[in-house]
Design an enzyme around this catalytic site. Structure first.
Site, PDB file in Angstrom:
ATOM      1  N   ASP A  48       1.162  -1.238   0.321  1.00 39.47           N
ATOM      2  CA  ASP A  48      -0.272  -0.319   0.002  1.00 39.47           C
ATOM      3  C   ASP A  48       0.631   1.080  -0.234  1.00 39.47           C
ATOM      4  O   ASP A  48       1.508   1.489   0.816  1.00 39.47           O
ATOM      5  CB  ASP A  48      -0.886   0.240   1.360  1.00 39.47           C
ATOM      6  CG  ASP A  48      -2.031   1.191   1.581  1.00 39.47           C
ATOM      7  OD1 ASP A  48      -3.200   1.347   0.815  1.00 39.47           O
ATOM      8  OD2 ASP A  48      -1.354   2.072   1.635  1.00 39.47           O
ATOM      9  N   TYR A  53       3.069   9.810  -0.349  1.00 40.24           N
ATOM     10  CA  TYR A  53       4.297   9.189   1.145  1.00 40.24           C
ATOM     11  C   TYR A  53       5.817   9.788   0.562  1.00 40.24           C
ATOM     12  O   TYR A  53       6.165   9.017   1.135  1.00 40.24           O
ATOM     13  CB  TYR A  53       3.877   7.921   0.982  1.00 40.24           C
ATOM     14  CG  TYR A  53       2.695   7.135   1.023  1.00 40.24           C
ATOM     15  CD1 TYR A  53       1.820   8.208   1.601  1.00 40.24           C
ATOM     16  CD2 TYR A  53       2.248   5.697   1.499  1.00 40.24           C
ATOM     17  CE1 TYR A  53       0.524   7.546   3.111  1.00 40.24           C
ATOM     18  CE2 TYR A  53       0.660   5.660   1.782  1.00 40.24           C
ATOM     19  CZ  TYR A  53       0.125   6.424   2.273  1.00 40.24           C
ATOM     20  OH  TYR A  53      -0.999   5.846   2.882  1.00 40.24           O
ATOM     21  N   LYS A  78      -2.971   5.911  -4.786  1.00 49.27           N
ATOM     22  CA  LYS A  78      -3.596   6.985  -4.295  1.00 49.27           C
ATOM     23  C   LYS A  78      -3.530   8.238  -4.996  1.00 49.27           C
ATOM     24  O   LYS A  78      -2.674   8.408  -5.279  1.00 49.27           O
ATOM     25  CB  LYS A  78      -3.479   6.833  -2.817  1.00 49.27           C
ATOM     26  CG  LYS A  78      -3.908   5.695  -1.542  1.00 49.27           C
ATOM     27  CD  LYS A  78      -4.280   5.891   0.421  1.00 49.27           C
ATOM     28  CE  LYS A  78      -3.630   4.901   0.063  1.00 49.27           C
ATOM     29  NZ  LYS A  78      -1.954   4.754   0.698  1.00 49.27           N
ATOM     30  N   HIS A 110      -7.813   8.740  -1.838  1.00 48.83           N
ATOM     31  CA  HIS A 110      -6.824   9.265  -0.936  1.00 48.83           C
ATOM     32  C   HIS A 110      -7.917  10.218  -0.221  1.00 48.83           C
ATOM     33  O   HIS A 110      -7.955   8.774   1.173  1.00 48.83           O
ATOM     34  CB  HIS A 110      -5.409   9.823  -0.306  1.00 48.83           C
ATOM     35  CG  HIS A 110      -4.478   9.900   0.389  1.00 48.83           C
ATOM     36  ND1 HIS A 110      -3.323   9.379  -0.071  1.00 48.83           N
ATOM     37  CD2 HIS A 110      -4.469   9.254   0.963  1.00 48.83           C
ATOM     38  CE1 HIS A 110      -2.557   9.455   0.916  1.00 48.83           C
ATOM     39  NE2 HIS A 110      -3.621   8.799   2.396  1.00 48.83           N
TER      40      HIS A 110
HETATM   41  N1  LIG Z   1      -5.377   6.265   3.567  1.00 46.05           N
HETATM   42  C1  LIG Z   1      -4.928   6.551   4.135  1.00 46.05           C
HETATM   43  O1  LIG Z   1      -5.657   7.850   4.612  1.00 46.05           O
HETATM   44  C2  LIG Z   1      -3.994   6.108   5.138  1.00 46.05           C
HETATM   45  C3  LIG Z   1      -3.338   7.463   6.459  1.00 46.05           C
HETATM   46  C4  LIG Z   1      -1.940   6.833   7.103  1.00 46.05           C
HETATM   47  C5  LIG Z   1      -1.488   5.103   6.905  1.00 46.05           C
HETATM   48  N2  LIG Z   1      -1.940   4.717   5.822  1.00 46.05           N
HETATM   49  C6  LIG Z   1      -1.834   3.275   5.383  1.00 46.05           C
HETATM   50  O2  LIG Z   1      -1.654   2.237   6.475  1.00 46.05           O
HETATM   51  C7  LIG Z   1      -0.614   1.816   6.976  1.00 46.05           C
HETATM   52  C8  LIG Z   1      -0.549   1.411   8.216  1.00 46.05           C
HETATM   53  O3  LIG Z   1      -0.505   2.529   8.557  1.00 46.05           O
HETATM   54  P1  LIG Z   1       0.097   3.061   9.643  1.00 46.05           P
HETATM   55  O4  LIG Z   1       1.392   3.322   9.049  1.00 46.05           O
HETATM   56  O5  LIG Z   1       0.449   4.466   9.988  1.00 46.05           O
HETATM   57  O6  LIG Z   1       0.289   2.511  11.707  1.00 46.05           O
HETATM   58  P2  LIG Z   1       0.463   0.827  12.093  1.00 46.05           P
HETATM   59  O7  LIG Z   1       0.742  -0.258  10.745  1.00 46.05           O
HETATM   60  O8  LIG Z   1      -0.963   1.191  12.795  1.00 46.05           O
HETATM   61  O9  LIG Z   1       1.395   1.143  12.869  1.00 46.05           O
HETATM   62  C9  LIG Z   1       3.433   0.952  12.461  1.00 46.05           C
HETATM   63  C10 LIG Z   1       3.482   1.239  14.006  1.00 46.05           C
HETATM   64  O10 LIG Z   1       3.485   0.296  14.685  1.00 46.05           O
HETATM   65  C11 LIG Z   1       4.923  -0.475  15.475  1.00 46.05           C
HETATM   66  N3  LIG Z   1       4.535  -1.799  14.667  1.00 46.05           N
HETATM   67  C12 LIG Z   1       4.416  -2.595  13.867  1.00 46.05           C
HETATM   68  N4  LIG Z   1       4.364  -4.047  14.248  1.00 46.05           N
HETATM   69  C13 LIG Z   1       4.241  -3.595  14.914  1.00 46.05           C
HETATM   70  C14 LIG Z   1       4.638  -4.991  16.197  1.00 46.05           C
HETATM   71  N5  LIG Z   1       3.666  -6.174  15.150  1.00 46.05           N
HETATM   72  N6  LIG Z   1       4.083  -5.522  17.706  1.00 46.05           N
HETATM   73  C15 LIG Z   1       4.712  -3.693  18.032  1.00 46.05           C
HETATM   74  N7  LIG Z   1       4.637  -2.709  17.096  1.00 46.05           N
HETATM   75  C16 LIG Z   1       4.304  -3.435  15.785  1.00 46.05           C
HETATM   76  C17 LIG Z   1       5.106   0.135  13.870  1.00 46.05           C
HETATM   77  O11 LIG Z   1       6.648  -0.097  14.357  1.00 46.05           O
HETATM   78  P3  LIG Z   1       7.960  -0.698  13.966  1.00 46.05           P
HETATM   79  O12 LIG Z   1       8.262  -0.624  12.306  1.00 46.05           O
HETATM   80  O13 LIG Z   1       9.444  -0.519  14.353  1.00 46.05           O
HETATM   81  O14 LIG Z   1       8.353  -2.123  13.567  1.00 46.05           O
HETATM   82  C18 LIG Z   1       4.879   1.382  13.647  1.00 46.05           C
HETATM   83  O15 LIG Z   1       6.010   2.414  14.857  1.00 46.05           O
HETATM   84  C19 LIG Z   1       0.474   2.703   6.250  1.00 46.05           C
HETATM   85  O16 LIG Z   1       2.217   2.242   6.193  1.00 46.05           O
HETATM   86  C20 LIG Z   1      -0.331   3.440   5.391  1.00 46.05           C
HETATM   87  O17 LIG Z   1       0.227   2.268   4.160  1.00 46.05           O
HETATM   88  C21 LIG Z   1      -2.685   4.969   5.407  1.00 46.05           C
END
Ligand SMILES: NC(=O)c1ccc[n+]([C@@H]2O[C@H](COP(=O)([O-])OP(=O)(O)OC[C@H]3O[C@@H](n4cnc5c(N)ncnc54)[C@H](OP(=O)(O)O)[C@@H]3O)[C@@H](O)[C@H]2O)c1
Length: 292
Positions: A48, A53, A78, A110
Site C-alpha cells: 500500500d 508518501y 492513491k 486518498h
Molecule cells: N489512507 C490513508 O489516509 C492512510 C493514512 C495513514 C496510513 N495509511 C496506510 O496504512 C498503513 C499502516 O498505518 P500506519 O503506518 O500509520 O500504522 P500502523 O501500521 O498501525 O502502525 C505502525 C507502527 O506500529 C509499529 N508496529 C508494527 N508492527 C508491530 C507489532 N507487531 N508490534 C508492535 N509494534 C508494531 C511500527 O513500528 P516498527 O516499524 O518499529 O515495527 C510502527 O511504529 C500505512 O503505512 C499506510 O500504508 C493510509
C-alpha cells in the site's frame, strides 16, 4: 496467503504491507527498498503506497529487485487531494512511472474532495477501461461521499480504506460498506506509525484487554488486533521496519478469537482518531504537495 474477492471479482491478499513513512515521512531510499524486500521475503505480496508518501520509486525498485512476477503482486496507490479533478490522469501516470509499472491493481481516491469527486472518479473509470487499473477504490470516504459516487458511477467502488483500530471501531461505516459490498481496509490498524507522533502508551497495542488476549494465545498484541480485523473480513495493511514485527503481522493463522473476545475488543472503542478527520482533512491536505 488468504485473499478476499472484491465486488468486481479481483482477488486481494487480506494482509498487505503499509509503506507510509518507512524511515521518515517521504523517505525514498535504499532503506525503504530493503524494508519492502524483507516483507516480500516474509511472504507479503500486497503493498500500500500513495503519491504523497513520496516512496513509490523505492517500492518500484523493490519490485524489480525481488524478481517476483508482476501478476503475483498486488500494488495499491492513491491520488492526493492536489492531484484530483483535471489532474487525475496525469497523477496516475506519474505514479506508474515512479513505480516502473504498466498497471496498478487498485487505485484509490486518498481523501474525499466532493467538488472534485465526479471528475476524479470518471478519470479513474477511463483508466480502468484502458486496463491500467484492475480495481477502483476509496479511502477515508464517508457515507455521504459514497452516496455521491453512487449518483454517477459507471464502475462501483470496490474498497474503502479507513482509519480503524480498537479505539476507532467505525462500526456503522463498516456495516454500511459491507452491506454495499465495498471491502473495508484498515489503515493504522495498530494505532498509527511514527508520522503521527502518538506515543506507544496511548495506542491500543498496550491496552490491558489486548495484552491479556496476547498472553492467553501466546502471540503479540499486534497479532491480536490484526486477527480481530481479519476474522471480521477486513483487510489490514500494518507497517513495520522490524523483521520480528513484519513476520508476526503476517502470521495470524494459528489461533482464533471467540465471539466474546471480538466483542471485548469492540468495546474498547473511544471514537478516537489518531489521524485526520475526513470532515476537515482537505483544509490541510491541500497545502501538502506530492514530491516529484
Ligand atoms: N489512507 C490513508 O489516509 C492512510 C493514512 C495513514 C496510513 N495509511 C496506510 O496504512 C498503513 C499502516 O498505518 P500506519 O503506518 O500509520 O500504522 P500502523 O501500521 O498501525 O502502525 C505502525 C507502527 O506500529 C509499529 N508496529 C508494527 N508492527 C508491530 C507489532 N507487531 N508490534 C508492535 N509494534 C508494531 C511500527 O513500528 P516498527 O516499524 O518499529 O515495527 C510502527 O511504529 C500505512 O503505512 C499506510 O500504508 C493510509
Amino acid at each position: 496467503m488468504t485473499t478476499l474477492t472484491l465486488n468486481n471479482g479481483v482477488e486481494i491478499p487480506q494482509i498487505g504491507f503499509g509503506t507510509a513513512a518507512i524511515g521518515e515521512w517521504q523517505q525514498d531510499d535504499s532503506f525503504v527498498t530493503d524494508t519492502i524486500l524483507k516483507a516480500m521475503a516474509v511472504g507479503y505480496r500486497h503493498f500500500d503506497t500513495a503519491s504523497v508518501y513520496g516512496n513509490e520509486r523505492a517500492l518500484g525498485r523493490a519490485i524489480l529487485q525481488s524478481g517476483i512476477p508482476r501478476q503475483e503482486l498486488f500494488v495499491v496507490s492513491k491520488v492526493w487531494d492536489t492531484e484530483q479533478g483535471p489532474k487525475t490522469t496525469e497523477a496516475f501516470e506519474r505514479s506508474l512511472e515512479r513505480l516502473q509499472l504498466d498497471y496498478l491493481d487498485l487505485y484509490l481516491v486518498h481523501w474525499p474532495v466532493p467538488a472534485y469527486t465526479r471528475e476524479t472518479w470518471e478519470a479513474m473509470e477511463s483508466l480502468h477501461d484502458a486496463r491500467k487499473i484492475r480495481a477502483l477504490g476509496l479511502s477515508n470516504f464517508r457515507k455521504s461521499d459514497i452516496e455521491q459516487i453512487a449518483t454517477f458511477a459507471r464502475i462501483k467502488p470496490t474498497y474503502n480504506q479507513l482509519e480503524l483500530h480498537p479505539y476507532l471501531v467505525q462500526q456503522e461505516m463498516v456495516d454500511y460498506c459491507q452491506f454495499h459490498k465495498i471491502a473495508v481496509s484498515c489503515w493504522s490498524p495498530l494505532g498509527s506509525g511514527s508520522w503521527s507522533g502518538v506515543e506507544t502508551k496511548d495506542k491500543p497495542i498496550v491496552d490491558p484487554v489486548i495484552v491479556a488476549l496476547a498472553d492467553k494465545y501466546d502471540v503479540s498484541a499486534g497479532q491480536i488486533i490484526l486477527k480481530w480485523d481479519v476474522q471480521q473480513g477486513r483487510i489490514v495493511i500494518p507497517k513495520s521496519e522490524k523483521l520480528e514485527h513484519i513476520t508476526a503481522n503476517f502470521s495470524l493463522w494459528d489461533f482464533e478469537l471467540s465471539d466474546e473476545e471480538i466483542q471485548s475488543i469492540n468495546a474498547l472503542n473511544r471514537d478516537h482518531r489518531f489521524g485526520a478527520d475526513p470532515d476537515t482533512a482537505h483544509e490541510s491536505n491541500k497545502n501538502v504537495a506530492v514530491p516529484d
